[in-house]
Design an enzyme around this catalytic site. Sequence first.
Site, short mmCIF file in Angstrom:
data_model
loop_
_atom_site.label_atom_id
_atom_site.label_comp_id
_atom_site.label_asym_id
_atom_site.label_seq_id
_atom_site.Cartn_x
_atom_site.Cartn_y
_atom_site.Cartn_z
N GLU A 208 1.30 -0.77 -0.58
CA GLU A 208 0.10 0.37 -0.50
C GLU A 208 1.01 1.48 -0.10
O GLU A 208 1.59 1.52 1.33
CB GLU A 208 -1.01 0.01 1.48
CG GLU A 208 -2.29 -1.10 1.29
CD GLU A 208 -3.16 -0.50 0.39
OE1 GLU A 208 -3.14 0.36 0.19
OE2 GLU A 208 -3.72 -2.25 -0.13
N CYS A 242 -2.43 9.74 2.25
CA CYS A 242 -2.33 8.65 0.94
C CYS A 242 -3.27 9.03 0.46
O CYS A 242 -2.69 9.13 -1.07
CB CYS A 242 -1.66 7.54 1.47
SG CYS A 242 -2.96 6.74 2.03
P1 NAD Z 1 7.83 4.72 5.44
O1 NAD Z 1 7.96 4.08 4.48
O2 NAD Z 1 9.11 5.55 5.49
O3 NAD Z 1 7.93 3.80 6.09
C1 NAD Z 1 7.29 2.36 6.41
C2 NAD Z 1 7.25 1.28 7.69
O4 NAD Z 1 8.68 1.07 6.94
C3 NAD Z 1 7.80 2.28 8.99
O5 NAD Z 1 7.42 1.05 9.90
C4 NAD Z 1 9.48 2.00 9.38
O6 NAD Z 1 9.80 1.71 10.41
C5 NAD Z 1 9.82 1.09 7.91
N1 NAD Z 1 10.43 1.50 6.91
C6 NAD Z 1 11.41 2.48 6.82
N2 NAD Z 1 12.71 2.28 5.91
C7 NAD Z 1 12.27 0.63 5.92
C8 NAD Z 1 13.77 0.35 5.46
N3 NAD Z 1 14.68 0.94 4.73
N4 NAD Z 1 13.49 -1.09 5.23
C9 NAD Z 1 12.35 -1.23 6.12
N5 NAD Z 1 11.45 -1.05 7.03
C10 NAD Z 1 11.37 0.46 6.78
O7 NAD Z 1 6.45 5.59 5.46
P2 NAD Z 1 5.65 6.74 7.22
O8 NAD Z 1 6.94 7.91 6.17
O9 NAD Z 1 5.83 5.57 8.02
O10 NAD Z 1 4.63 6.98 6.11
C11 NAD Z 1 4.33 7.71 4.48
C12 NAD Z 1 4.23 7.52 3.63
O11 NAD Z 1 3.44 6.40 3.39
C13 NAD Z 1 3.77 8.02 2.57
O12 NAD Z 1 4.41 8.19 1.47
C14 NAD Z 1 2.14 7.56 2.89
O13 NAD Z 1 2.06 7.88 1.07
C15 NAD Z 1 2.57 6.25 2.65
N6 NAD Z 1 1.49 6.21 2.92
C16 NAD Z 1 0.24 5.24 2.22
C17 NAD Z 1 -0.86 4.64 2.36
C18 NAD Z 1 -1.47 3.75 1.61
O14 NAD Z 1 -2.31 3.14 2.15
N7 NAD Z 1 -1.25 3.63 0.74
C19 NAD Z 1 -1.39 4.75 3.69
C20 NAD Z 1 -0.77 5.43 4.52
C21 NAD Z 1 0.35 5.96 4.37
#
Ligand code: NAD
Length: 456
Positions: A208, A242
Site C-alpha cells: 500500500e 496517502c
Molecule cells: P515509510 O515507508 O518511511 O515507513 C513505513 C514503515 O517502513 C515504517 O514502519 C518504517 O519503520 C519501515 N521502514 C522504513 N524504512 C525502512 C527500510 N529501509 N527497511 C525496512 N523497513 C523500513 O513511510 P512513512 O513515512 O511511515 O509513511 C508515509 C508514506 O506512507 C507516504 O508515502 C504515504 O503516501 C504512504 N502511505 C500509504 C498508504 C496507503 O494505504 N497506500 C497509507 C498511508 C501512508
Amino acid sequence: MIADAVKQQRDFFQTHKTKNVQYRRQFLKRLQHELVANEDAICDALYKDFKKPRFEALATETQLVLSELKHILTNMEFWSKSVRVKSTWANFPSKDRIYSEPYGNVLVISPWNYPFLLSMSPLIGAVAAGNTVILKPSEFSPNTSRIMAEIVKKVFPPEYVTVVEGGIPESKALLANKWDYIFFTGSSRVGKIIYKSAAEHLTPVTLELSGKNPCIVDETAAIKLAAKRIVWGKFLNAGQTCIAPDYILVQESVKDKLIKELKYYLVRFYGKNIEESGDYARITTSDHYDKLKGKLENQEVLYGGKCIDEGKFIEPTLVNEPELNSTLMQDEIFGPLLPIIGYKTEADIPTYLLNFEKPLALYIFSRNKKHQKKIVNQYGFGGGIINDTVMQIANKNLPFGGVGQSGIGGYHGKHSFDLFSHKKAIIKKSNWIDVPIRYAPYTIPVNWVKKLKHLF
Ligand code: NAD
C-alpha cells in the site's frame, strides 16, 4: 529475539488452532472489547504523537477500525466456508470447490500517518483469515505503537499475534526471516525494499504505497461544494493522508472562483489563526517538516505559507502554478501544501496526469457525465471519487489499494479476508466411473481430440 518470535509463530501455526473459525472469532471479540475500552487512551496517544484532533482520531482511526471489525465478525464464518463451483465434463463425475486457506505467518509493517488504522485494519483481516501476525508499527508514532502493543499483548498470546516496536533495524531484522505473506503500508521507496526482500522467498505481498493524487475541477463543477470537500480532504491530518488530493487541476474559466472558495473554507474550518485551532494536526517528523518547508521555496503562495519550527506547524497553503520540475511537483507532497494548476481544455489534462506514475487516488469534480466517464476510463489509478475526496476509505465493500507505483493489492472488509487467504482449488472425483480416453495408448482419432475443448 525477533527470530525466536517468528519461530514461535511458525510452530504455533502448525498446531492448526487458527484453522478453526470460532477460535479466531473469539480472539477478535476480545480485541473488539479491548479497543472499545481503550478508545480514549488510543485517541490520547494519537494526540501525543502529532496533536491529532479528537474528532479526526475517532472518525478516521478508531471508529473505522471498530466498524470494519464488526463487519468482519458478522461475516467471517460465512466467508470461511468453501465455495462450490461448476464442474467440467472432463472430470465427470466430480465436486469442485474453492477453499480459503490461511497463508500462515503474516508480517504487517505500518506507517505513522494513520498509525492505528493502518496497523489494526490489516491485522484484523489477517487474523480473520486464520493467520498469525507480527505487527511492526512506525517508530514515528511511538505512543500509538505502545498502546497497540499493550492491547495486543492483553488479547493474544505472542505465538499468535504480537507487536514488535522499533524502526528500520527491527524492520530489517523481521524481513530477514521467511514469511508466508507480507503486508506493507508506506512510501513507494521503502515498498521497493520490501518487495526485493520478499522476492528472496517468493513471499506474496500487498504493498500500500504512495502517489501524486490529482484533483480535477472542470467548469461544470459545483465550485463551492468542491472547494469545501477539497479543503476537508486535503488538510485532514495536516495533509498527511496517502489519498489526500496532491494537486488541483482546475479549468481556467473557474480558477479564480475556486481559489476564492478554497480560502473561504480554510478560514471557516480553522479560523484566521490556524495555529490556535484545536482541529488541525502537526507534521509528525522533523525531516518531513524540513522537506515540506523546502518545497515552498520560490513558489507563489496564494494563501498560508506560515511555518513554525517549534511544534512542526505548517499552515494550510495554496500555491499558484508551480513548475512541473519544481520540488513541489516532483513527488508526493504528503503535507498541507496544495498546488493549483489551471488548464484550458480537456485536451490539456493528459499533459499533467501522464507526467506522473499511476496515483493511489484521483478525484474529479464535474457535472459533465461524459467527462467523468472519460477520466475514469482513460487513466490508471488506485481508486477515486466523483465529486468528493478521501471518502472512499469509508466503504469497506470497496477494495482499497493502488496500482503500479502506488501499490499492489486491495483490502478492507471481505477484500481483506480474501487477500489474506490462499484460494485452494480442490476437485473431489468419484470412483464409480473412469472415462478411459485420456490414457495411453491413445486410440482416439486426432479429429476427435480437436473437439476436446467442449469437455473443459
Ligand atoms: P515509510 O515507508 O518511511 O515507513 C513505513 C514503515 O517502513 C515504517 O514502519 C518504517 O519503520 C519501515 N521502514 C522504513 N524504512 C525502512 C527500510 N529501509 N527497511 C525496512 N523497513 C523500513 O513511510 P512513512 O513515512 O511511515 O509513511 C508515509 C508514506 O506512507 C507516504 O508515502 C504515504 O503516501 C504512504 N502511505 C500509504 C498508504 C496507503 O494505504 N497506500 C497509507 C498511508 C501512508
